[in-house]
Enzyme design. Structure first.
Site, short mmCIF file in Angstrom:
data_model
loop_
_atom_site.label_atom_id
_atom_site.label_comp_id
_atom_site.label_asym_id
_atom_site.label_seq_id
_atom_site.Cartn_x
_atom_site.Cartn_y
_atom_site.Cartn_z
N SER A 132 0.83 -1.21 0.00
CA SER A 132 0.00 0.00 0.00
C SER A 132 0.86 1.25 0.00
O SER A 132 0.57 2.23 -0.69
CB SER A 132 -0.92 0.00 1.23
OG SER A 132 -1.80 -1.10 1.18
N THR A 158 1.97 -9.87 -11.41
CA THR A 158 1.18 -10.59 -12.41
C THR A 158 1.98 -10.68 -13.71
O THR A 158 2.55 -9.68 -14.16
CB THR A 158 -0.16 -9.87 -12.64
OG1 THR A 158 -0.85 -9.81 -11.39
CG2 THR A 158 -1.03 -10.61 -13.66
N GLN A 337 -24.15 -19.25 -1.99
CA GLN A 337 -25.31 -19.50 -1.12
C GLN A 337 -26.50 -20.02 -1.94
O GLN A 337 -27.17 -20.98 -1.56
CB GLN A 337 -25.69 -18.20 -0.39
CG GLN A 337 -26.68 -18.40 0.74
CD GLN A 337 -26.07 -19.19 1.90
OE1 GLN A 337 -24.87 -19.32 2.00
NE2 GLN A 337 -26.93 -19.75 2.74
N GLU A 364 -4.03 -3.23 -6.85
CA GLU A 364 -4.15 -1.85 -7.37
C GLU A 364 -4.91 -0.93 -6.41
O GLU A 364 -5.74 -0.12 -6.82
CB GLU A 364 -4.77 -1.86 -8.78
CG GLU A 364 -3.87 -2.61 -9.75
CD GLU A 364 -4.29 -2.50 -11.19
OE1 GLU A 364 -4.72 -1.42 -11.61
OE2 GLU A 364 -4.18 -3.52 -11.91
N GLU A 368 -9.29 -0.27 1.65
CA GLU A 368 -8.98 0.74 2.68
C GLU A 368 -8.24 1.93 2.03
O GLU A 368 -8.56 3.09 2.31
CB GLU A 368 -8.12 0.13 3.79
CG GLU A 368 -8.83 -0.92 4.65
CD GLU A 368 -9.05 -2.25 3.93
OE1 GLU A 368 -8.24 -2.61 3.05
OE2 GLU A 368 -10.05 -2.93 4.24
C1 LIG Z 1 -2.65 -12.02 -7.26
C2 LIG Z 1 -1.96 -10.70 -7.09
C3 LIG Z 1 -1.54 -10.00 -8.20
C4 LIG Z 1 -0.83 -8.79 -8.06
N1 LIG Z 1 -0.31 -8.17 -9.16
C5 LIG Z 1 0.55 -7.13 -8.99
C6 LIG Z 1 1.27 -6.58 -10.11
O1 LIG Z 1 1.09 -7.02 -11.26
N2 LIG Z 1 2.17 -5.59 -9.88
C7 LIG Z 1 2.40 -5.08 -8.63
O2 LIG Z 1 3.24 -4.19 -8.49
N3 LIG Z 1 1.70 -5.57 -7.54
C8 LIG Z 1 0.80 -6.58 -7.71
N4 LIG Z 1 0.13 -7.09 -6.61
C9 LIG Z 1 0.36 -6.51 -5.30
C10 LIG Z 1 -0.86 -5.76 -4.76
O3 LIG Z 1 -1.02 -4.54 -5.47
C11 LIG Z 1 -0.60 -5.53 -3.25
O4 LIG Z 1 -0.75 -6.81 -2.64
C12 LIG Z 1 -1.55 -4.53 -2.65
O5 LIG Z 1 -1.24 -3.23 -3.10
C13 LIG Z 1 -1.51 -4.54 -1.11
O6 LIG Z 1 -0.20 -4.47 -0.64
P1 LIG Z 1 0.29 -5.53 0.48
O7 LIG Z 1 -0.02 -6.89 -0.04
O8 LIG Z 1 1.70 -5.22 0.80
O9 LIG Z 1 -0.64 -5.26 1.72
P2 LIG Z 1 -0.41 -4.14 2.83
O10 LIG Z 1 -0.16 -2.82 2.19
O11 LIG Z 1 0.62 -4.61 3.81
O12 LIG Z 1 -1.81 -4.08 3.54
C14 LIG Z 1 -2.21 -4.95 4.60
C15 LIG Z 1 -3.52 -4.41 5.18
O13 LIG Z 1 -3.28 -3.13 5.78
C16 LIG Z 1 -4.18 -2.17 5.21
N5 LIG Z 1 -3.50 -0.87 5.17
C17 LIG Z 1 -2.27 -0.58 4.68
N6 LIG Z 1 -2.02 0.73 4.80
C18 LIG Z 1 -3.12 1.28 5.36
C19 LIG Z 1 -3.48 2.61 5.74
N7 LIG Z 1 -2.65 3.64 5.54
N8 LIG Z 1 -4.70 2.81 6.31
C20 LIG Z 1 -5.54 1.77 6.49
N9 LIG Z 1 -5.26 0.49 6.15
C21 LIG Z 1 -4.06 0.26 5.59
C22 LIG Z 1 -4.49 -2.71 3.82
O14 LIG Z 1 -5.67 -2.14 3.32
C23 LIG Z 1 -4.60 -4.19 4.10
O15 LIG Z 1 -5.86 -4.48 4.64
C24 LIG Z 1 -0.61 -8.26 -6.76
C25 LIG Z 1 -1.08 -8.96 -5.63
C26 LIG Z 1 -1.72 -10.17 -5.78
C27 LIG Z 1 -2.14 -10.92 -4.54
#
Ligand SMILES: Cc1cc2nc3c(=O)[nH]c(=O)nc-3n(C[C@H](O)[C@H](O)[C@H](O)COP(=O)(O)OP(=O)(O)OC[C@H]3O[C@@H](n4cnc5c(N)ncnc54)[C@H](O)[C@@H]3O)c2cc1C
Length: 386
Positions: A132, A158, A337, A364, A368
């Site tokens: 994020s 991806t 369901q 993307e 949140e």
């Molecule tokens: C199948 C898949 C395909 C993907 N494809 C790509 C891709 O092609 N290229 C790429 O670059 N990325 C890709 N991603 C990554 C994806 O964009 C990230 O997983 C996503 O942005 C969330 O980041 P994170 O997993 O580090 O979660 P985190 O950022 O660690 O979030 C964990 C939790 O904390 C919450 N959170 C974080 N910050 C805050 C805040 N400030 N306030 C409130 N809540 C917060 C989040 O909403 C979430 O609920 C992919 C992910 C998956 C699973």
């Protein structure tokens, strides 16, 4: 605002639907089970012109508008969200970044093959320690003569195992925060590029998701996209805003599949001597699904139209993606369901739809983060009724 499809858009919707029904629907359950990425199908979509629909004609694209590209993603995701996501990442993220921000020379070199899916694109932003808060990325690109040397790890990418062209965000100036990030085009066969462990997933099992590792990878300075320091602002921010319109369409496609399958099942399945469609409890679930799907689509069309009109669309794209993804999740849970026990087993595809839908609330911009973006814009710019 007029949300009627043009004749050209209607034709795209119909041809994508026919393709998805014949080329995806019969295989999607097996691809999901086997975690098989059907590259040949994506290549076929490219050869038929679906993946270049909204790219400039001078590079072999169709020159159509944003909604036309969304229609492609929506139609594919109706039957196979994994293929829909692979194509969305290829078009909106990797190829889209090059189309919007690369030089004419870079576009001429890469876009024709990407548009025809002779080569696939990946977009590498997320890292193990930054999701994020994407601007906290640590992958470093250090200038050495005519090259940059890239070191670092990207995660959850991806098409990351299969793409020939990777757009990589890396830090070129550690002192400058957001403004110290640059974007590079990296070719698959560059020494120093490897993939990490296999990533097993809840859903999207037929889409390729990879760890991408850069170990002293040398990329020519001419592969820098735009200027050093522009990789995050404006480039990444803009690509994510556009990408969210595509993910809204992706989610709307999954939700539509859940609803259409549920309507068909509810008409067929009998309990207490009548079709379960006769029960108000089932009807209300279907009504809620259809209402939310339509609302998702209208929000998506609005964001796409604003983008094509050259107006700001970041808040509207965030709203569309937020609402459509939460609709996809809610609709697929309801679909399971409505199918009862059959919804929980792999005889019917709705359990796959439910597993697949979840990614739309995460990738993307999580729900949140999208709420934060919408609220920030609201508090900063005020609210203007649509
Ligand atoms: C199948 C898949 C395909 C993907 N494809 C790509 C891709 O092609 N290229 C790429 O670059 N990325 C890709 N991603 C990554 C994806 O964009 C990230 O997983 C996503 O942005 C969330 O980041 P994170 O997993 O580090 O979660 P985190 O950022 O660690 O979030 C964990 C939790 O904390 C919450 N959170 C974080 N910050 C805050 C805040 N400030 N306030 C409130 N809540 C917060 C989040 O909403 C979430 O609920 C992919 C992910 C998956 C699973």
């Amino acid at each position: 605002m007029n949300f009627d499809l043009t004749d050209e858009q209607r034709q795209i919707r119909e041809t994508v639907a026919a393709f998805a029904e014949h080329e995806l629907k019969p295989h999607s359950t097996a691809w999901d089970k086997d975690e098989y990425f059907p590259r040949e199908v994506v290549e076929k979509l490219g050869a038929l012109g679906f993946l270049g629909v909204a790219f400039p004609e001078q590079y072999g694209g169709g020159g159509a508008d944003t909604l036309s590209q969304v229609l492609v993603v929506e139609g594919l995701s109706r039957y196979d969200a994994s293929v829909g996501l692979a194509c969305a990442a290829h078009m909106s993220l990797g190829s889209g970044h090059i189309a919007k921000f690369a030089s004419d020379r870079q576009k001429a070199k890469y876009l024709p093959d990407l548009i025809k899916a002779k080569k696939l694109a990946a977009w590498c932003l997320t890292e193990p320690g930054s999701g994020s808060d994407a601007a906290a990325l640590r992958t470093a690109a250090t200038r050495e003569g005519d090259n940059y040397v890239i070191n670092g790890n990207k995660l959850f990418i991806t098409n990351g195992n299969v793409a020939e062209v990777l757009v990589v965000m890396a830090r070129t100036d550690p002192a400058k925060g957001h403004d110290g990030i640059s974007a590079f085009i990296v070719e698959r066969d560059t020494p120093g590029l490897t993939n990490g462990r296999k990533i097993e997933k809840l859903g999207m099992r037929a889409s390729d998701t990879a760890e991408v590792i850069f170990d002293n990878l040398k990329v020519p300075a001419e592969n820098l996209i735009g200027q050093a320091g522009q990789g995050f602002r404006p480039q990444t921010v803009s690509i994510l805003e556009s990408g969210r319109i595509g993910i809204a369409g992706f989610a709307a496609g999954i939700a539509r599949g859940a609803m259409e399958d549920s309507v068909a099942y509810a008409r067929e399945r009998k309990q207490f001597g009548k079709p379960i469609a006769d029960f108000q409890a089932i009807q209300w679930m279907l009504a809620d699904m259809a209402t939310r799907i339509d609302a998702s689509w209208v929000l998506t069309c609005r964001a796409a139209q604003l983008r094509d009109q050259g107006k700001p669309f970041g808040r509207e794209a965030a709203m569309a993606k937020l609402f459509a993804s939460e609709t996809a999740m809610a609709a697929t849970v309801k679909a399971v369901q409505i199918h009862g026990g059959y919804g929980y087993v792999t005889d019917f595809p709705v359990e796959r739809y439910m597993r697949d839908a979840k990614i739309s609330e995460i990738g993307e911009g999580t729900s949140e983060i999208l709420r934060m973006i919408i609220a920030k814009s609201l508090l900063h710019d005020g609210y203007t009724p649509a």
